[in-house]
Design an enzyme around this catalytic site. Structure first.
Site, PDB file in Angstrom:
ATOM      1  N   LYS A   1      15.209 -27.015   1.684  1.00 39.24           N
ATOM      2  CA  LYS A   1      16.569 -27.176   2.196  1.00 39.24           C
ATOM      3  C   LYS A   1      17.283 -28.314   1.475  1.00 39.24           C
ATOM      4  O   LYS A   1      16.707 -29.372   1.244  1.00 39.24           O
ATOM      5  CB  LYS A   1      16.533 -27.452   3.709  1.00 39.24           C
ATOM      6  CG  LYS A   1      16.139 -26.218   4.510  1.00 39.24           C
ATOM      7  CD  LYS A   1      16.102 -26.525   5.981  1.00 39.24           C
ATOM      8  CE  LYS A   1      15.614 -25.352   6.788  1.00 39.24           C
ATOM      9  NZ  LYS A   1      16.590 -24.278   6.925  1.00 39.24           N
TER      10      LYS A   1
ATOM     11  N   LYS B   1       3.076 -19.579   4.892  1.00 43.60           N
ATOM     12  CA  LYS B   1       2.479 -20.073   6.119  1.00 43.60           C
ATOM     13  C   LYS B   1       2.091 -18.885   7.000  1.00 43.60           C
ATOM     14  O   LYS B   1       2.682 -17.822   6.837  1.00 43.60           O
ATOM     15  CB  LYS B   1       3.439 -21.012   6.824  1.00 43.60           C
ATOM     16  CG  LYS B   1       4.479 -20.313   7.732  1.00 43.60           C
ATOM     17  CD  LYS B   1       5.168 -21.286   8.628  1.00 43.60           C
ATOM     18  CE  LYS B   1       5.765 -20.580   9.818  1.00 43.60           C
ATOM     19  NZ  LYS B   1       6.522 -21.380  10.722  1.00 43.60           N
TER      20      LYS B   1
ATOM     21  N   ASP C   1       2.711 -23.645  14.798  1.00 42.97           N
ATOM     22  CA  ASP C   1       3.723 -22.882  14.083  1.00 42.97           C
ATOM     23  C   ASP C   1       4.798 -23.779  13.463  1.00 42.97           C
ATOM     24  O   ASP C   1       5.356 -23.451  12.421  1.00 42.97           O
ATOM     25  CB  ASP C   1       4.379 -21.885  15.055  1.00 42.97           C
ATOM     26  CG  ASP C   1       5.199 -20.832  14.337  1.00 42.97           C
ATOM     27  OD1 ASP C   1       4.694 -20.284  13.342  1.00 42.97           O
ATOM     28  OD2 ASP C   1       6.343 -20.563  14.754  1.00 42.97           O
TER      29      ASP C   1
ATOM     30  N   HIS D   1       9.286 -23.777   3.694  1.00 41.44           N
ATOM     31  CA  HIS D   1      10.679 -23.603   3.268  1.00 41.44           C
ATOM     32  C   HIS D   1      11.570 -24.755   3.732  1.00 41.44           C
ATOM     33  O   HIS D   1      12.656 -24.936   3.197  1.00 41.44           O
ATOM     34  CB  HIS D   1      11.231 -22.238   3.687  1.00 41.44           C
ATOM     35  CG  HIS D   1      11.430 -22.079   5.154  1.00 41.44           C
ATOM     36  ND1 HIS D   1      10.430 -21.726   6.008  1.00 41.44           N
ATOM     37  CD2 HIS D   1      12.535 -22.242   5.914  1.00 41.44           C
ATOM     38  CE1 HIS D   1      10.908 -21.675   7.230  1.00 41.44           C
ATOM     39  NE2 HIS D   1      12.186 -21.989   7.209  1.00 41.44           N
TER      40      HIS D   1
ATOM     41  N   ARG E   1       0.813  -1.226   0.000  1.00 38.28           N
ATOM     42  CA  ARG E   1       0.000   0.000   0.000  1.00 38.28           C
ATOM     43  C   ARG E   1       0.842   1.269   0.000  1.00 38.28           C
ATOM     44  O   ARG E   1       0.417   2.301  -0.518  1.00 38.28           O
ATOM     45  CB  ARG E   1      -0.919   0.022   1.228  1.00 38.28           C
ATOM     46  CG  ARG E   1      -2.100  -0.924   1.112  1.00 38.28           C
ATOM     47  CD  ARG E   1      -2.783  -1.046   2.445  1.00 38.28           C
ATOM     48  NE  ARG E   1      -1.807  -1.423   3.483  1.00 38.28           N
ATOM     49  CZ  ARG E   1      -2.098  -1.595   4.759  1.00 38.28           C
ATOM     50  NH1 ARG E   1      -3.324  -1.423   5.188  1.00 38.28           N
ATOM     51  NH2 ARG E   1      -1.158  -1.949   5.623  1.00 38.28           N
TER      52      ARG E   1
ATOM     53  N   GLU F   1      15.477 -23.739  18.579  1.00 38.63           N
ATOM     54  CA  GLU F   1      15.846 -22.351  18.296  1.00 38.63           C
ATOM     55  C   GLU F   1      16.374 -21.697  19.563  1.00 38.63           C
ATOM     56  O   GLU F   1      15.938 -22.042  20.660  1.00 38.63           O
ATOM     57  CB  GLU F   1      14.624 -21.559  17.817  1.00 38.63           C
ATOM     58  CG  GLU F   1      14.007 -22.083  16.542  1.00 38.63           C
ATOM     59  CD  GLU F   1      12.766 -21.282  16.161  1.00 38.63           C
ATOM     60  OE1 GLU F   1      12.898 -20.385  15.326  1.00 38.63           O
ATOM     61  OE2 GLU F   1      11.692 -21.556  16.707  1.00 38.63           O
TER      62      GLU F   1
ATOM     63  N   HIS G   1       6.304 -27.905   9.399  1.00 39.48           N
ATOM     64  CA  HIS G   1       7.695 -28.279   9.146  1.00 39.48           C
ATOM     65  C   HIS G   1       8.052 -29.686   9.648  1.00 39.48           C
ATOM     66  O   HIS G   1       8.586 -30.504   8.902  1.00 39.48           O
ATOM     67  CB  HIS G   1       8.648 -27.276   9.797  1.00 39.48           C
ATOM     68  CG  HIS G   1       8.378 -25.854   9.416  1.00 39.48           C
ATOM     69  ND1 HIS G   1       8.110 -25.472   8.126  1.00 39.48           N
ATOM     70  CD2 HIS G   1       8.343 -24.713  10.147  1.00 39.48           C
ATOM     71  CE1 HIS G   1       7.922 -24.158   8.083  1.00 39.48           C
ATOM     72  NE2 HIS G   1       8.053 -23.681   9.300  1.00 39.48           N
TER      73      HIS G   1
ATOM     74  N   LYS H   1      11.570 -22.815  21.453  1.00 37.53           N
ATOM     75  CA  LYS H   1      12.296 -21.539  21.394  1.00 37.53           C
ATOM     76  C   LYS H   1      13.117 -21.360  22.666  1.00 37.53           C
ATOM     77  O   LYS H   1      12.832 -21.985  23.681  1.00 37.53           O
ATOM     78  CB  LYS H   1      11.295 -20.390  21.267  1.00 37.53           C
ATOM     79  CG  LYS H   1      10.539 -20.420  19.955  1.00 37.53           C
ATOM     80  CD  LYS H   1       9.828 -19.127  19.702  1.00 37.53           C
ATOM     81  CE  LYS H   1       9.167 -19.136  18.345  1.00 37.53           C
ATOM     82  NZ  LYS H   1      10.123 -19.156  17.222  1.00 37.53           N
TER      83      LYS H   1
END
Ligand code: NAP
Length: 482
Positions: free
Chosen positions: A182, A148, A235, A178, A51, A216, A240, A331
């Site tokens: 890989k 996603k 998530d 994604h 926008r 992570e 994945h 995480k």
């Protein structure tokens, strides 16, 4: 050996959300690298759309900044950057309104591949699809790429599929995960299906268990509002980790062909057993190490969203009878590490006395860092002193072994080029996504109904205590996260 660059057709790629975070960090730097690799035919164009009222020069300047920030310094070349920027155009467009659509139509050219990347919130997918079709901007050969999250449950995924199906055929829709782009993940298929070595052992008779880890170190910083409605299950696992599981568990497809591969993955998802609550551990990181803890980032101080999950999963078919797949992701863990580890059973009879040195064979497929594979094998410890055993890795680091130090294309680069080539093999089909949600929904509903609270874990640790128990009670151990 230098990696081969396979030419693609001339294309116009429109990136809706071309000024957003994903475009800046992944899509545009990835396209720049493909340009440098010589994979962007002369005349191909990239058209940013959002926008904001930007001139073409403004947009090019923004993309130049993104390249400076997100492309490694040794890959930045002044002439190449200028050549790439010359391919960029910009249209100010409102996905939900009328502004900009005629201008975009005016930019489109016949006889080149048209691809539209929906790098915007999923709530805008329907609006964009409808306007592309109403304005005659997308034709029967156009492709759309969607990001996603593809829904947050089965009902919303079905609704998204239905909205896209109104304007596009399934063969035109590229749902990106994604992880499938890989190098190592694709190599998993090559290792399984291009060698005789592994496939005969790839079954319950010889495999003890499989571990899939995506760890992570980052927390939810700044994304708390989004993440709180999602959590690790939605998530990461539903997409994945499930895709990785499919590639390990699937039967050999009759051909490396989009539908043949996706048919086999779908069969795996449909064969997943429901997971009982005792085989699930949910965690949420507490305060520590300079972080105020998960809830400090959430809008809800009593949030029960999981930032960590571990599950024991079974694939209910002949090949995998009794073989547990342990999945975990989280995480703020000790290290950033993603890997698949396939642990084989011990030989049926031990002829050596060295019980201490004894370990199973493990095939480790590392996704990050340092993509590659390791096969842990037993050998004799060198030197005198009898037959003592030791475990050593047969190491194959792709970055060194395959490309002579040349850059391995990043997942996004590869997948975008697959879109231009019209190859859907590494993209999720609509029925796959729906089947994945059909398995995920009852698991989430289960803990919501019971009002389960996630267990707190320390930032920088390897996750909640109970996750260790999930393995220990089966006489197994998680591999160390490092
Ligand atoms: P973002 O930073 O918020 O960017 C959103 C983009 O959409 C901006 O360019 C914005 O520009 C544009 N936009 C918003 N409303 C619009 C409208 N009505 N019409 C036209 N353009 C509009 O989001 P993002 O992080 O890039 O994420 C984009 C998508 O990728 C999301 O679906 C996200 O879930 C997914 N994703 C992101 C990541 C990531 O690492 N960022 C990773 C995986 C998936 P204007 O405000 O100027 O319109």
């Amino acid at each position: 050996m230098v990696s081969r660059v396979i030419p693609v057709d001339v294309f116009d790629l429109v990136i809706f959300g071309g000024t957003g975070d994903l475009a800046r960090r992944k899509i545009l730097p990835g396209l720049y690298r493909r340009y440098v690799a010589g994979q962007m035919p002369a005349d191909s164009r990239i058209i940013g759309a959002a926008r904001a009222d930007l001139s073409e020069a403004d947009y090019r300047a923004q993309v130049a900044e993104a390249i400076a920030e997100f492309v490694p310094k040794d890959r930045q070349d002044k002439t190449a950057i200028q050549g790439f920027l010359d391919r960029l155009h910009y249209v100010a467009i409102d996905a939900t309104g009328t502004n900009g659509w005629s201008a975009l139509k005016g930019l489109m050219r016949d006889s080149v591949v048209r691809a539209f990347y929906f790098s915007v919130a999923p709530s805008l997918f329907g609006d964009i699809a409808q306007r592309l079709s109403e304005h005659g901007i997308a034709d029967a050969w156009s492709r759309i790429v969607v990001e996603k999250p593809f829904g947050r449950d089965l009902a919303s995924a079905k609704a998204l599929n239905a909205v896209l199906a109104k304007h596009f055929n399934e063969t035109q829709i590229y749902r990106i995960d994604h992880y499938l782009g890989k190098e190592t993940v694709q190599n998993l298929m090559a290792v399984r299906f291009a060698n005789i070595l592994f496939e005969p052992l790839w079954k319950a008779e010889y495999i003890d268990h499989v571990q899939i880890t995506v760890a992570e170190t980052v927390g939810v910083d700044g994304r708390g509002a989004y993440y709180d409605k999602s959590g690790a299950m939605r998530d990461m696992v539903q997409n994945h980790l499930m895709q990785l599981l499919c590639l390990i568990a699937m039967e050999p497809p009759y051909h490396f062909d989009p539908d043949a591969v996706r048919d086999e993955k779908l069969k795996v998802i449909r064969a997943l057993k429901p997971v009982p609550s005792e085989d699930i551990v949910r965690g949420q990181y507490g305060a520590g190490g300079g972080d105020k803890g998960y809830v400090a980032h959430s809008e809800n101080p009593a949030s029960r969203t999981e930032s960590y999950i571990a599950l024991k999963v079974h694939v209910s078919n002949w090949r995998w009878q009794g073989v547990p797949f342990y999945l975990r992701t989280g995480k703020r863990l000790r290290a950033r590490a993603s890997e698949i580890a396939i642990t084989f059973k011990q030989p049926p009879h031990a002829i050596f006395d060295d019980a201490k040195g004894w370990h199973e064979n493990v095939l480790v497929i590392r996704l990050q860092p340092n993509e590659g594979m390791n096969l842990m094998v037993m050998i004799k410890e060198p030197g005198p002193g009898g037959m003592r055993l030791m475990q050593v890795p047969l190491d194959m680091s792709f970055a060194d072994a395959i490309t002579d130090g040349e850059d391995v294309p990043d997942a996004y680069e590869r997948l975008i080029m697959d879109v231009i080539r019209g190859n859907q093999t590494l993209f999720m089909r609509g029925d796959e996504v729906e089947a994945a949600w059909a398995w995920t929904d009852p698991i989430i509903q289960g803990w919501e109904l019971r009002g389960d609270k996630p267990q707190t874990y320390d930032p920088g640790s390897s996750g909640p205590e109970d996750a260790l128990m999930l393995m220990h009670r089966d006489g197994r151990r998680w591999r160390e996260i490092r």
